[in-house]
Design an enzyme around this catalytic site. Sequence first.
Site, PDB file in Angstrom:
ATOM      1  N   HIS A   1       1.778  -1.026  52.203  1.00 58.41           N
ATOM      2  CA  HIS A   1       1.796  -1.315  50.766  1.00 58.41           C
ATOM      3  C   HIS A   1       1.849  -2.827  50.505  1.00 58.41           C
ATOM      4  CE1 HIS A   1       4.120  -1.509  46.827  1.00 58.41           C
ATOM      5  NE2 HIS A   1       3.021  -0.847  46.509  1.00 58.41           N
TER       6      HIS A   1
ATOM      7  N   HIS B   1      -0.618  -8.662  42.568  1.00 52.39           N
ATOM      8  CA  HIS B   1       0.012  -7.527  41.879  1.00 52.39           C
ATOM      9  C   HIS B   1       0.338  -7.806  40.418  1.00 52.39           C
ATOM     10  CE1 HIS B   1       3.366  -4.940  40.612  1.00 52.39           C
ATOM     11  NE2 HIS B   1       2.770  -4.020  41.341  1.00 52.39           N
TER      12      HIS B   1
HETATM   13  O1  G3P Z   1      -0.528   2.455  44.781  1.00 51.61           O
HETATM   14  C1  G3P Z   1       0.829   2.626  45.006  1.00 51.61           C
HETATM   15  C2  G3P Z   1       1.612   1.489  44.411  1.00 51.61           C
HETATM   16  O2  G3P Z   1       1.019   0.292  44.818  1.00 51.61           O
HETATM   17  C3  G3P Z   1       1.666   1.555  42.915  1.00 51.61           C
HETATM   18  O3  G3P Z   1       2.601   0.689  42.387  1.00 51.61           O
HETATM   19  O4  G3P Z   1       3.334  -1.386  41.307  1.00 51.61           O
HETATM   20  O5  G3P Z   1       3.264  -1.247  43.781  1.00 51.61           O
HETATM   21  O6  G3P Z   1       1.161  -1.359  42.480  1.00 51.61           O
HETATM   22  P1  G3P Z   1       2.587  -0.895  42.492  1.00 51.61           P
HETATM   23 MG    MG Z   2      -0.265  -1.319  44.079  1.00 54.24          MG
END
Ligand code: G3P
Ligand code: MG
Length: 237
Positions: free
Chosen positions: A6, A48
């Site tokens: 992630h 992000h």
């Molecule tokens: O795609 C999973 C996750 O990345 C969604 O939340 O805020 O980390 O982009 P965020």
């Molecule tokens: Mg994400």
Amino acid sequence: MLLIAHRGASGTHPENTMAAFRAAWAAGAKAFEFDVQRSKDGVLVVIHDNDLTRTGLDPRAVRDLTLAELKSHDFGRWFDHKFAGERMPTLEELIDATPSDCLINLEIKQAEPVYEGIEKDVLDFLNKRPMVKARTAVSSFHHDTLKALRRLDGKVRIGLLPGRLPIEPSFELAKELSAESLNVNQERLTPEWVERAHKAGMRVLVYTIVKQEQILRAAELGADGVFSNFPGLKVPP
Ligand code: G3P
Ligand code: MG
């Protein structure tokens, strides 16, 4: 079970930087996730937040900064001085460096007002790279963005991020989008999500995992994959 790194190995490295992605690949991650937005001069970039305040780099929004301005910022030092000098990658730079067998989750981060036409930009990018497109699922919390993607392209792989949308309309939307997965917050994960998804031929991917025991719970509930900041965590075969 699939582990999707992630924002790269973002538990130990500055998120969404090449350092984080390289660390994820080195840890053996076979899939990774990142967030995409667009600079003032129209370049797809990997970041992000809609602005740079969390990192303390610039109070302005990503959309109001040119690529050169975004590139002028140090995206490593805010996390740890040992990463000083890390730059924000463009989508192209990241994909060019990605191992050819690695699965990709490209999350489109919308903004207010929306990045008009970003769906076409992403599709144009992927259509120039069919081998990459085949390994890429595009996701978003912004459901109009996913609908636009599907309208423009009947084949692009889509993962639905329901966010807070209740379960019933989530499945209706997933069906409308021909989504291949529902990407669900672990706090919302129940057996019902998994049962319904599997019955409909879709996978359930769970975010954001930071501990081994969270993987065990997701596995017990039948999830197919996890988004984790720590790609070194163990997932069941
Ligand atoms: O795609 C999973 C996750 O990345 C969604 O939340 O805020 O980390 O982009 P965020
Ligand atoms: Mg994400």
